[in-house]
Design a protein around this motif. Structure first.
Motif, PDB file in Angstrom:
ATOM      1  N   ARG A 399       0.803  -1.222   0.000  1.00 55.42           N
ATOM      2  CA  ARG A 399       0.000   0.000   0.000  1.00 55.42           C
ATOM      3  C   ARG A 399       0.837   1.275   0.000  1.00 55.42           C
ATOM      4  O   ARG A 399       0.716   2.125  -0.886  1.00 55.42           O
ATOM      5  CB  ARG A 399      -0.948   0.004   1.202  1.00 55.42           C
ATOM      6  CG  ARG A 399      -1.842   1.245   1.282  1.00 55.42           C
ATOM      7  CD  ARG A 399      -2.768   1.199   2.487  1.00 55.42           C
ATOM      8  NE  ARG A 399      -3.633   0.040   2.446  1.00 55.42           N
ATOM      9  CZ  ARG A 399      -4.795   0.007   1.795  1.00 55.42           C
ATOM     10  NH1 ARG A 399      -5.208   1.075   1.118  1.00 55.42           N
ATOM     11  NH2 ARG A 399      -5.547  -1.089   1.816  1.00 55.42           N
ATOM     12  N   ALA A 400       1.668   1.455   1.001  1.00 52.90           N
ATOM     13  CA  ALA A 400       2.382   2.723   1.161  1.00 52.90           C
ATOM     14  C   ALA A 400       3.270   3.023  -0.042  1.00 52.90           C
ATOM     15  O   ALA A 400       3.282   4.142  -0.570  1.00 52.90           O
ATOM     16  CB  ALA A 400       3.202   2.712   2.450  1.00 52.90           C
ATOM     17  N   ALA A 401       4.018   2.009  -0.473  1.00 58.12           N
ATOM     18  CA  ALA A 401       4.939   2.219  -1.592  1.00 58.12           C
ATOM     19  C   ALA A 401       4.176   2.516  -2.877  1.00 58.12           C
ATOM     20  O   ALA A 401       4.554   3.408  -3.653  1.00 58.12           O
ATOM     21  CB  ALA A 401       5.830   0.988  -1.769  1.00 58.12           C
ATOM     22  N   TRP A 402       3.086   1.763  -3.123  1.00 56.37           N
ATOM     23  CA  TRP A 402       2.339   1.977  -4.367  1.00 56.37           C
ATOM     24  C   TRP A 402       1.658   3.340  -4.378  1.00 56.37           C
ATOM     25  O   TRP A 402       1.691   4.058  -5.379  1.00 56.37           O
ATOM     26  CB  TRP A 402       1.302   0.869  -4.560  1.00 56.37           C
ATOM     27  CG  TRP A 402       0.595   0.989  -5.890  1.00 56.37           C
ATOM     28  CD1 TRP A 402       1.027   0.513  -7.086  1.00 56.37           C
ATOM     29  CD2 TRP A 402      -0.642   1.660  -6.138  1.00 56.37           C
ATOM     30  NE1 TRP A 402       0.140   0.837  -8.080  1.00 56.37           N
ATOM     31  CE2 TRP A 402      -0.900   1.540  -7.526  1.00 56.37           C
ATOM     32  CE3 TRP A 402      -1.557   2.345  -5.342  1.00 56.37           C
ATOM     33  CZ2 TRP A 402      -2.037   2.076  -8.125  1.00 56.37           C
ATOM     34  CZ3 TRP A 402      -2.687   2.890  -5.932  1.00 56.37           C
ATOM     35  CH2 TRP A 402      -2.927   2.753  -7.299  1.00 56.37           C
ATOM     36  N   GLU A 403       1.018   3.713  -3.256  1.00 61.40           N
ATOM     37  CA  GLU A 403       0.327   5.001  -3.211  1.00 61.40           C
ATOM     38  C   GLU A 403       1.299   6.163  -3.368  1.00 61.40           C
ATOM     39  O   GLU A 403       0.989   7.159  -4.029  1.00 61.40           O
ATOM     40  CB  GLU A 403      -0.454   5.131  -1.902  1.00 61.40           C
ATOM     41  CG  GLU A 403      -1.682   4.227  -1.838  1.00 61.40           C
ATOM     42  CD  GLU A 403      -2.436   4.365  -0.530  1.00 61.40           C
ATOM     43  OE1 GLU A 403      -1.903   5.026   0.399  1.00 61.40           O
ATOM     44  OE2 GLU A 403      -3.548   3.819  -0.422  1.00 61.40           O
ATOM     45  N   ALA A 404       2.484   6.046  -2.788  1.00 64.02           N
ATOM     46  CA  ALA A 404       3.471   7.128  -2.872  1.00 64.02           C
ATOM     47  C   ALA A 404       4.138   7.196  -4.241  1.00 64.02           C
ATOM     48  O   ALA A 404       4.614   8.260  -4.651  1.00 64.02           O
ATOM     49  CB  ALA A 404       4.535   6.962  -1.793  1.00 64.02           C
ATOM     50  N   GLY A 405       4.176   6.080  -4.949  1.00 70.94           N
ATOM     51  CA  GLY A 405       4.839   6.039  -6.245  1.00 70.94           C
ATOM     52  C   GLY A 405       3.864   6.109  -7.397  1.00 70.94           C
ATOM     53  O   GLY A 405       3.447   7.188  -7.834  1.00 70.94           O
ATOM     54  N   GLU A 406       3.463   4.930  -7.883  1.00 72.30           N
ATOM     55  CA  GLU A 406       2.574   4.894  -9.041  1.00 72.30           C
ATOM     56  C   GLU A 406       1.231   5.558  -8.746  1.00 72.30           C
ATOM     57  O   GLU A 406       0.665   6.249  -9.600  1.00 72.30           O
ATOM     58  CB  GLU A 406       2.353   3.446  -9.488  1.00 72.30           C
ATOM     59  CG  GLU A 406       1.576   3.345 -10.789  1.00 72.30           C
ATOM     60  CD  GLU A 406       1.454   1.909 -11.295  1.00 72.30           C
ATOM     61  OE1 GLU A 406       1.194   1.723 -12.485  1.00 72.30           O
ATOM     62  OE2 GLU A 406       1.636   0.975 -10.462  1.00 72.30           O
ATOM     63  N   GLY A 407       0.717   5.365  -7.529  1.00 65.70           N
ATOM     64  CA  GLY A 407      -0.572   5.971  -7.190  1.00 65.70           C
ATOM     65  C   GLY A 407      -0.553   7.487  -7.306  1.00 65.70           C
ATOM     66  O   GLY A 407      -1.492   8.100  -7.824  1.00 65.70           O
ATOM     67  N   LYS A 408       0.511   8.096  -6.832  1.00 63.35           N
ATOM     68  CA  LYS A 408       0.631   9.554  -6.915  1.00 63.35           C
ATOM     69  C   LYS A 408       0.703  10.013  -8.372  1.00 63.35           C
ATOM     70  O   LYS A 408       0.081  11.020  -8.754  1.00 63.35           O
ATOM     71  CB  LYS A 408       1.872  10.013  -6.160  1.00 63.35           C
ATOM     72  CG  LYS A 408       1.992  11.523  -6.038  1.00 63.35           C
ATOM     73  CD  LYS A 408       3.164  11.902  -5.140  1.00 63.35           C
ATOM     74  CE  LYS A 408       3.256  13.422  -4.984  1.00 63.35           C
ATOM     75  NZ  LYS A 408       4.387  13.798  -4.099  1.00 63.35           N
ATOM     76  N   ALA A 409       1.412   9.270  -9.197  1.00 64.96           N
ATOM     77  CA  ALA A 409       1.498   9.612 -10.615  1.00 64.96           C
ATOM     78  C   ALA A 409       0.137   9.475 -11.298  1.00 64.96           C
ATOM     79  O   ALA A 409      -0.239  10.316 -12.130  1.00 64.96           O
ATOM     80  CB  ALA A 409       2.521   8.710 -11.300  1.00 64.96           C
ATOM     81  N   ILE A 410      -0.605   8.439 -10.928  1.00 65.25           N
ATOM     82  CA  ILE A 410      -1.940   8.245 -11.493  1.00 65.25           C
ATOM     83  C   ILE A 410      -2.850   9.412 -11.135  1.00 65.25           C
ATOM     84  O   ILE A 410      -3.582   9.937 -11.981  1.00 65.25           O
ATOM     85  CB  ILE A 410      -2.534   6.910 -11.005  1.00 65.25           C
ATOM     86  CG1 ILE A 410      -1.804   5.735 -11.643  1.00 65.25           C
ATOM     87  CG2 ILE A 410      -4.026   6.839 -11.311  1.00 65.25           C
ATOM     88  CD1 ILE A 410      -2.177   4.387 -11.068  1.00 65.25           C
ATOM     89  N   SER A 411      -2.806   9.838  -9.873  1.00 65.95           N
ATOM     90  CA  SER A 411      -3.655  10.954  -9.458  1.00 65.95           C
ATOM     91  C   SER A 411      -3.351  12.213 -10.256  1.00 65.95           C
ATOM     92  O   SER A 411      -4.259  12.944 -10.674  1.00 65.95           O
ATOM     93  CB  SER A 411      -3.481  11.224  -7.960  1.00 65.95           C
ATOM     94  OG  SER A 411      -4.078  10.198  -7.197  1.00 65.95           O
ATOM     95  N   ALA A 412      -2.080  12.468 -10.476  1.00 67.35           N
ATOM     96  CA  ALA A 412      -1.714  13.639 -11.275  1.00 67.35           C
ATOM     97  C   ALA A 412      -2.262  13.523 -12.692  1.00 67.35           C
ATOM     98  O   ALA A 412      -2.770  14.503 -13.264  1.00 67.35           O
ATOM     99  CB  ALA A 412      -0.198  13.802 -11.305  1.00 67.35           C
ATOM    100  N   GLU A 413      -2.218  12.328 -13.264  1.00 64.51           N
ATOM    101  CA  GLU A 413      -2.742  12.124 -14.614  1.00 64.51           C
ATOM    102  C   GLU A 413      -4.260  12.296 -14.647  1.00 64.51           C
ATOM    103  O   GLU A 413      -4.806  12.882 -15.583  1.00 64.51           O
ATOM    104  CB  GLU A 413      -2.345  10.735 -15.110  1.00 64.51           C
ATOM    105  CG  GLU A 413      -0.846  10.574 -15.352  1.00 64.51           C
ATOM    106  CD  GLU A 413      -0.457   9.114 -15.567  1.00 64.51           C
ATOM    107  OE1 GLU A 413      -1.317   8.335 -16.027  1.00 64.51           O
ATOM    108  OE2 GLU A 413       0.702   8.758 -15.276  1.00 64.51           O
TER     109      GLU A 413
END
Length: 479
Positions: A399-413
């Motif tokens: 959870r933490a790693a995905w949300e901080a990495g790919e998840g954050k990039a997805i939100s920006a997109e």
């Protein structure tokens, strides 16, 4: 700070201030568990006069204030930062009903009153407050105003701001601005209450409000419909509006994948219609005492005509209140079921209503193509152009790693795409601290500059909920 804390304790009395870490701890983490902060102390004033005195003390000692209602917000707007220098201000002791005029369909209550209790008070006089949401058992009037909350009845009654007739608030210098007496016509200048609605406690602390009530429902019919696409759902919405007008109170859309998640999460759940349908719509039509005799007939005629137009594949009607609640419970379980599937990034977004079906299709395709293994889903209030757009992490993601990495990039997109389509990155949950950077990145510069000027004028020392909603320029509040 010892002098400040001594003075605050004297002003608020033994129930009004605590420094006990165990008592403060539950209120230092936001509802989603994304933000945890520290606080100098927890203040719980019992009146507007005590709030005003406390704010004056904070101004004198330069102590930041983080107001908090039910702590059920979605954007971290009521959570202090990690410095421990801010005072957490809870209004949960301020629950009084100051005035209730059933004939005028108005109630004046304090900001700490819980939404569900407001519903119950209105119901005793055969009235209702027409805003509800999943957190009604903890959300407070002040919090709802400060975030301009929405809910499932926005289609007919509007967001919280449309239901507020008057406000009382304590400003950053401790002065009390009171405009609780509602007037249908008042052209004495700016409508200042609208500045406070949706300001997330950054311009003033709402302590009381006069709210609009409507007649209690005498009857309702809830319809569950299976649909082939979101475009057809939009056409069905227009058909329902044309057919029953203001009797249409709710129109929610849910994709098949989300319903499958609900059934996996709650194995006793049953979908009301048979067969496979790409989308489902939850439709509610209502009547007061004058319209009960014809309500079901009108609802059945509406759906029969929709069948003839090819606007739905199957439909089921609630036959009693228990069944109506069961239909709604399926919809309300969607967020819990999606959360149980694993890490995800959630987006509370809106685009122009007529463009929402095409946006959802395009956004799902773009996110899933750009991020293999993810699943994108959308559900919510199609009638007001607001859907909750979630992107679920690939199975097995931490959870933490995905949300901080790919998840954050997805939100920006997702936010980039929403902006391209002329929409908003926050439809009903506010900006808080969660979306502060994104608002700065994507917001209109003129709009942002105006907000900063207003913040600097009303809170020149940046003591009211700092670090939320309004990012001040580096040179400080006066910029």
């Amino acid at each position: 700070m010892e002098k400040f804390l001594e003075d605050a304790a004297a002003a608020l009395g033994p129930r009004g201030l605590t420094r006990d870490a165990d008592l403060i701890a539950p209120w230092l983490t936001d509802w989603r568990g994304r933000f945890t902060g520290k606080a100098l102390a927890l203040a719980s004033p019992g009146s507007t006069a005590e709030v005003a005195e406390l704010v004056k003390l904070c101004a004198r000692h330069n102590v930041p204030i983080v107001p908090q209602g039910g702590n059920s917000g979605m954007s971290g707007g009521a959570t202090p930062d990690g410095s421990g220098t801010a005072l957490l201000l809870s209004l949960r002791r301020m629950t009084a009903v100051r005035a209730f005029d059933p004939a005028a369909r108005q109630i004046t209550c304090e900001a700490g009153l819980i939404l569900e209790n407001l519903h119950n008070i209105a119901a005793r006089e055969n009235l209702r407050f027409p805003l509800t949401l999943g957190g009604k058992g903890s959300a407070t009037v002040g919090g709802l105003i400060s975030t301009n909350a929405g809910g499932t009845q926005v289609l007919r009654h509007g967001s919280m701001g449309a239901l507020v007739a008057g406000i009382e608030a304590v400003l950053a210098d401790g002065s009390v601005w009171s405009a609780l007496v509602p007037l249908k016509k008042d052209n004495r200048g700016f409508d200042l209450k609208q500045l406070l609605i949706g300001s997330e406690g950054t311009l003033g602390i709402v302590t009381a409000a006069t709210l609009k009530l409507v007649p209690a429902l005498a009857d309702r019919v809830v319809i569950w419909a299976g649909l082939p696409s979101l475009q057809v759902a939009r056409a069905l919405l227009l058909h329902c509006e044309d057919t029953v007008g203001n009797a249409l109170e709710g129109f929610e859309v849910i994709p098949a994948d989300s319903l499958a998640s609900v059934c996996a999460y709650n194995q006793t759940a049953r979908i009301p219609v048979e067969g496979e349908h790409a989308w489902h719509a939850l439709i509610e039509v209502v009547a007061d005492a004058a319209g009960t005799e014809s309500l079901r007939e009108r609802a059945e005629e509406m759906i029969a005509a929709a069948f003839e137009k090819g606007l739905l594949e199957d439909a089921a009607f609630s036959t009693n209140e228990t069944q109506a609640e069961a239909f709604w419970h399926l919809r309300e379980t969607v967020p819990l079921a999606e959360r149980a599937k694993g890490p995800a990034v959630q987006h509370d977004i809106s685009v122009p209503v007529d463009r929402m079906p095409d946006f959802v299709d395009a956004a799902i395709a773009r996110m899933e193509a750009a991020h293999p293994g993810t699943q994108a889903i959308a559900f919510g209030h199609l009638g007001d152009g607001n859907v909750h757009f979630h992107v679920i992490a690939p199975p097995g993601s931490e959870r933490a790693a995905w949300e901080a990495g790919e998840g954050k990039a997805i939100s920006a997109e997702v936010h980039d795409m929403v902006t391209e389509w002329g929409g908003s990155i926050s439809a009903e949950h506010g900006i808080g601290q969660l979306k502060l950077g994104e608002l700065e990145r994507l917001g209109d510069p003129v709009h942002l500059a105006l907000m900063r000027r207003i913040k600097a004028a009303l809170d020149p020392h940046n003591l009211l909920n700092p670090g939320k909603l309004v990012a001040l320029a580096p040179e400080g509040p006066s910029a």
